[in-house]
Design an enzyme around this catalytic site. Structure first.
Site, PDB file in Angstrom:
ATOM      1  N   GLY A  10     -21.829 -30.908  16.466  1.00 27.28           N
ATOM      2  CA  GLY A  10     -22.594 -31.862  17.431  1.00 27.28           C
ATOM      3  C   GLY A  10     -22.385 -31.814  18.905  1.00 27.28           C
ATOM      4  O   GLY A  10     -21.341 -31.048  19.197  1.00 27.28           O
ATOM      5  N   ASN A  32     -23.380 -31.132   8.511  1.00 28.72           N
ATOM      6  CA  ASN A  32     -24.715 -30.803   7.493  1.00 28.72           C
ATOM      7  C   ASN A  32     -25.698 -30.168   8.681  1.00 28.72           C
ATOM      8  O   ASN A  32     -26.670 -29.708   8.055  1.00 28.72           O
ATOM      9  CB  ASN A  32     -24.978 -32.222   6.895  1.00 28.72           C
ATOM     10  CG  ASN A  32     -25.751 -33.003   7.798  1.00 28.72           C
ATOM     11  OD1 ASN A  32     -25.675 -33.086   8.899  1.00 28.72           O
ATOM     12  ND2 ASN A  32     -26.066 -34.289   7.205  1.00 28.72           N
ATOM     13  N   SER A 124     -19.198 -47.095  19.889  1.00 36.45           N
ATOM     14  CA  SER A 124     -20.073 -47.152  21.219  1.00 36.45           C
ATOM     15  C   SER A 124     -20.005 -48.271  21.873  1.00 36.45           C
ATOM     16  O   SER A 124     -19.708 -49.521  21.312  1.00 36.45           O
ATOM     17  CB  SER A 124     -21.539 -46.718  20.694  1.00 36.45           C
ATOM     18  OG  SER A 124     -22.624 -47.126  21.600  1.00 36.45           O
ATOM     19  N   TYR A 148     -28.455 -49.267  14.329  1.00 35.64           N
ATOM     20  CA  TYR A 148     -27.613 -48.274  14.918  1.00 35.64           C
ATOM     21  C   TYR A 148     -26.310 -48.886  15.341  1.00 35.64           C
ATOM     22  O   TYR A 148     -25.357 -48.684  14.855  1.00 35.64           O
ATOM     23  CB  TYR A 148     -28.172 -47.144  15.928  1.00 35.64           C
ATOM     24  CG  TYR A 148     -27.175 -46.400  16.748  1.00 35.64           C
ATOM     25  CD1 TYR A 148     -26.565 -45.393  16.120  1.00 35.64           C
ATOM     26  CD2 TYR A 148     -26.880 -46.765  18.016  1.00 35.64           C
ATOM     27  CE1 TYR A 148     -25.493 -44.900  16.987  1.00 35.64           C
ATOM     28  CE2 TYR A 148     -25.764 -46.052  18.757  1.00 35.64           C
ATOM     29  CZ  TYR A 148     -25.083 -45.307  17.951  1.00 35.64           C
ATOM     30  OH  TYR A 148     -24.074 -44.566  18.738  1.00 35.64           O
ATOM     31  N   LYS A 152     -22.115 -49.107  13.896  1.00 34.69           N
ATOM     32  CA  LYS A 152     -21.082 -48.891  14.481  1.00 34.69           C
ATOM     33  C   LYS A 152     -20.378 -50.193  14.471  1.00 34.69           C
ATOM     34  O   LYS A 152     -18.743 -50.030  13.956  1.00 34.69           O
ATOM     35  CB  LYS A 152     -21.338 -48.643  15.994  1.00 34.69           C
ATOM     36  CG  LYS A 152     -22.048 -47.367  16.041  1.00 34.69           C
ATOM     37  CD  LYS A 152     -21.252 -46.149  15.814  1.00 34.69           C
ATOM     38  CE  LYS A 152     -21.808 -44.983  15.814  1.00 34.69           C
ATOM     39  NZ  LYS A 152     -21.067 -43.599  15.188  1.00 34.69           N
TER      40      LYS A 152
END
Ligand code: NAD
Ligand code: UD1
Length: 346
Positions: A10, A32, A124, A148, A152
């Site tokens: 990524g 993946n 984050s 999301y 985290k």
């Protein structure tokens, strides 16, 4: 050290692999490819001259993860693999919680079982919520309002509890601000699928003529010019922050902001991009985006004091490198169909 990098194909993971190899470490990638291309592995080899063992696996699959631990002796794990689109997380909360939490638990379980004692986690700045600026690691976190962000904050909690109960297991929780830019070679960078959610990839696509104009989400915030202010950090600085976190990881749980400590408005970023690259970015101001906050930037002093790490690259470098990647063959090849690569395991 030999490091397992999950999500290493990524955006941030690939740059971190390069920085780790530059610093003399070796890496194993597990990904993946749900949001990346296998060609990135070839690009990393081109940059570093090193073959990188690659496992095309889902890290929520314990059996698959265990095979990596059995086949390689490792000193640590950097866990980037995760889903990151805020809007999608509101529509598909189970998908996000499952992927982001189960992967963290599976990797921690394998680490404890195989005696791998260094764990670095991609968190984050979103965990701070709408807090006072600058954001500092000791702040009480505010609710995040989306799955999301919650995933985290929960992963941070899970890893902290595991580390407290297992004193030899050391954890570094890295809270990223806004990563932008690309490797100086232009070979790897951020190649989002579809319409970009984030500012810099949108700007580069406008510059490339792929999108007509930038839509600026609101100019009536209480900021320097009314547009949103963020702490943009060059992805290679961020990558080097991971190397520092890994090399200086002490026992226990440690939280670090990885940002520059400087806020930049949307209009300032657009102007810097135009000046750095000699291109024009047409824009219009539209409604505020739901869920946005006016301004945030890091107090980046803890990472400097404890890790000896500080962001070095300025806004011009961020804009120049982002554009080099977009305007070179870089993004084209990475957004094509899957090609061949030396995949040592699948
Ligand atoms: P990315 O989507 O480019 O990289 C994530 C990688 O993880 C992808 O290659 C994807 O294929 C892989 N992946 C996802 N789920 C997986 C699974 N279950 N098993 C194996 N591989 C899986 O995202 P990125 O920008 O490089 O972000 C990396 C990490 O940093 C993420 O955890 C993200 O939440 C976090 N983060 C990113 C930002 C940002 O602005 N980019 C900011 C803060 C935090
Ligand atoms: C977004 C995510 C956040 C994540 C972060 C990672 C949302 C709501 N938040 O935050 O959870 O941690 O990315 O980098 O998605 N902007 C425009 N036009 C655009 C795109 C953005 O004006 O087309 C503005 C935004 O309003 C904001 C700034 O640019 O003021 C930066 O936006 P973005 O890159 O999406 O990052 P964040 O809002 O910080």
């Amino acid at each position: 050290m030999r490091i397992l990098v999950t999500g290493g194909a990524g955006y941030i993971g690939s740059h971190t692999c390069v920085a780790l190899i530059d610093a003399g470490h070796s890496v194993i990638v597990a990904d993946n490819l749900c949001n990346s291309r296998v060609e990135v592995l070839d690009r990393m080899k081109e940059i570093t001259g090193k073959d990188i063992p690659f496992y095309h696996i889902d890290v929520t699959d314990y059996v698959a993860v265990e095979r990596v631990f059995v086949e390689h002796e490792m000193d640590g794990v950097i866990h980037f693999a995760g889903l990151k689109a805020v809007g999608e997380s509101v529509e598909k909360p189970l998908f996000y919680y499952y992927n982001n939490l189960v992967s963290t638990m599976i990797l921690a379980k394998a680490c404890l079982h195989y005696g791998v004692n260094r764990f670095v986690f991609s968190s984050s700045a979103t965990v701070y919520g709408d807090n006072e600026v600058p954001f500092v690691e000791t702040m009480k976190l505010k609710p995040r309002m989306n799955p999301y962000g919650e995933s985290k904050a929960m992963s941070e909690q899970i890893l902290s509890d595991i580390a407290r109960a297992n004193p030899s297991f050391s954890v570094s929780l890295l809270r990223y601000f806004n990563p932008v830019g690309a490797h100086e070679s232009g070979l790897i960078g951020e190649a989002p699928n579809g319409i970009p959610n984030n500012l810099m990839p949108y700007v580069t696509q406008v510059a490339a003529g792929k999108r007509e104009k930038l839509r600026i989400f609101g100019d009536d915030y209480p900021t320097i010019d009314g547009t949103g202010v963020r702490d943009y950090i060059h992805v290679m600085d961020l990558a080097e922050g991971h190397v520092a976190a890994l090399e200086n990881l002490l026992e226990g749980v440690h939280i670090y902001n990885l940002g520059t400590g400087r806020g930049t408005s949307v209009l300032e970023l657009v102007k810097a991009f135009e000046e750095a690259n000699g291109v024009e970015i047409p824009f219009e101001v539209v409604e505020r985006r739901a869920g946005d906050i006016a301004e945030f930037y890091a107090d980046a002093s803890k990472a400097e004091q404890e890790l000896g790490w500080k962001a070095k690259r300025d806004l011009v470098a961020m804009c120049r490198d982002a554009w080099r990647f977009e305007s070179s063959a870089g993004t084209l090849a990475l957004s094509g169909t899957l090609g061949t690569v030396n995949v040592s395991h699948s």
